[in-house]
Design a protein around this motif. Sequence first.
Motif, mmCIF file in Angstrom:
data_model
loop_
_atom_site.group_PDB
_atom_site.id
_atom_site.type_symbol
_atom_site.label_atom_id
_atom_site.label_comp_id
_atom_site.label_asym_id
_atom_site.label_seq_id
_atom_site.Cartn_x
_atom_site.Cartn_y
_atom_site.Cartn_z
ATOM 1 N N SER A 1 6.570 165.463 25.146
ATOM 2 C CA SER A 1 7.816 166.111 24.697
ATOM 3 C C SER A 1 7.576 167.606 24.619
ATOM 4 N N THR A 2 8.645 168.357 24.348
ATOM 5 C CA THR A 2 8.491 169.779 24.023
ATOM 6 C C THR A 2 8.106 169.851 22.536
ATOM 7 N N PRO A 3 7.641 171.040 22.071
ATOM 8 C CA PRO A 3 7.350 171.158 20.629
ATOM 9 C C PRO A 3 8.601 170.858 19.789
ATOM 10 N N GLY B 1 14.543 168.171 31.644
ATOM 11 C CA GLY B 1 13.823 168.340 32.899
ATOM 12 C C GLY B 1 12.420 168.916 32.727
ATOM 13 N N SER B 2 12.206 169.720 31.679
ATOM 14 C CA SER B 2 10.878 170.312 31.481
ATOM 15 C C SER B 2 9.852 169.242 31.133
ATOM 16 N N THR B 3 10.243 168.309 30.285
ATOM 17 C CA THR B 3 9.304 167.255 29.869
ATOM 18 C C THR B 3 9.097 166.248 30.999
ATOM 19 N N PRO C 1 15.611 160.454 29.269
ATOM 20 C CA PRO C 1 16.242 161.774 29.360
ATOM 21 C C PRO C 1 17.153 162.065 28.166
ATOM 22 N N THR C 2 17.110 163.332 27.731
ATOM 23 C CA THR C 2 17.987 163.737 26.623
ATOM 24 C C THR C 2 18.860 164.919 27.007
ATOM 25 N N THR C 3 18.842 165.314 28.297
ATOM 26 C CA THR C 3 19.782 166.313 28.813
ATOM 27 C C THR C 3 20.413 165.715 30.071
ATOM 28 N N MET D 1 15.664 161.006 38.051
ATOM 29 C CA MET D 1 16.081 160.191 39.200
ATOM 30 C C MET D 1 15.547 160.738 40.525
ATOM 31 N N THR D 2 14.666 161.741 40.449
ATOM 32 C CA THR D 2 14.236 162.364 41.703
ATOM 33 C C THR D 2 12.724 162.300 41.920
ATOM 34 N N PRO D 3 12.304 162.315 43.198
ATOM 35 C CA PRO D 3 10.871 162.414 43.504
ATOM 36 C C PRO D 3 10.449 163.884 43.657
#
Length: 352
Positions: A39-41, A95-97, A116-118, A124-126
């Motif tokens: 996760s992010t901080p 997307g960052s995590t 996903p939370t955004t 869904m992508t490679p």
Amino acid sequence: MKSFVLDQLPGRVVFGVGALEHLPREIERLGARRALVLSTPGQKTQAEDIARRLGDRCAGIFARAVMHVPIETAREAREEAKRLGADCAVAIGGGSTTGLGKAIALESALPILAIPTTYAGSEMTPIYGITEGGAKKTGRDRKVLPRTVIYDPALTLALPLALSVTSGFNAIAHAAEGLYAEDANPVTSLMAEEGIRALAQGLPRLARDPLDLEARSECLYGAWLCGSVLGAVGMALHHKLCHVLGGSWNLPHAQTHTVILPHALAWNADAAPQAMRRIERALGSASAAQALHDLAKSLGAPTALKDIGMQEGDLDRAAGLAVQSPYYNPRPIERAGLRRLLDDAFFGRRPR
Ligand code: NAD
């Protein structure tokens, strides 16, 4: 009908309010016994909740994901996964995590379970991206595609409204460009149109009440469809411009997509009439570009590059970078025209 190739990506999607309850079942299905939670901080509390739900199948938490996956962070996370003997990465966040999970998988082929939370759609992508020496390198590799994705709209309730709106525009951009992609096909085009419709109807409802779980569900459903389009077909001018602006000027990802999209669509409008008709049908409007500009304005989202950290003096260089390497776009790209596009985007003019 145009001939096409459809190369569908594998992956399991579990969607619904309360879907997170299925995490133990899903982790068991993957055969994972030592999951590393990412996760992010700022989302560490959510990561801790995931760890609790995983019980003794959790090997540890790495809560240091940051935007654009710097190589140093990727190396630390890879080391941590190795040290803990992790056999799976569970990425909870945007997307960052998810991107950090992909950086681990790229090297180790560790399976990813994404939560996903955004609305960014990376799950869904490679496609992976890693930033090194100030430049973000992206690529496609099927081993980074999450094996399982749990979409629980309840987890998006805490996503601030402003970020919900711009993240929604980021998703719409995937679908819009997917409709005029060089390798577009009838299936991804159906998903794209429906994804745009869901987000265009869901976002105004969110603006009225960010805690409306039905609206949250509609938006996350749209984001899933739009992310699937991004994973399946190629992108064009819009994504190139956002990559240039994000990579060289560190502009915020989702906001940049929101500002650029109406202008990129205006640029391509005459060259991709069928795609535009579908976007317009999804938006219930006669002009895709103007409708998206108006929607962003009505939802209080940024519409001008000058408001998100860009300097007017840098527009020439941005136009130069955007024409540097050749890529597919329905309408040919030339520097003087792009410079005018960037000028319109800089001042937030309504597209013509
Ligand atoms: P993000 O993941 O950076 O999240 C932004 C901030 O919001 C973070 O601090 C995060 O912790 C917080 N946040 C996320 N969900 C939250 C929630 N529900 N409640 C409260 N806070 C929450 O932003 P993003 O827009 O999701 O992702 C952007 C990154 O993803 C960029 O680096 C972009 O290049 C990448 N991306 C990659 C792909 C791909 O296919 N590889 C697709 C889209 C985006």
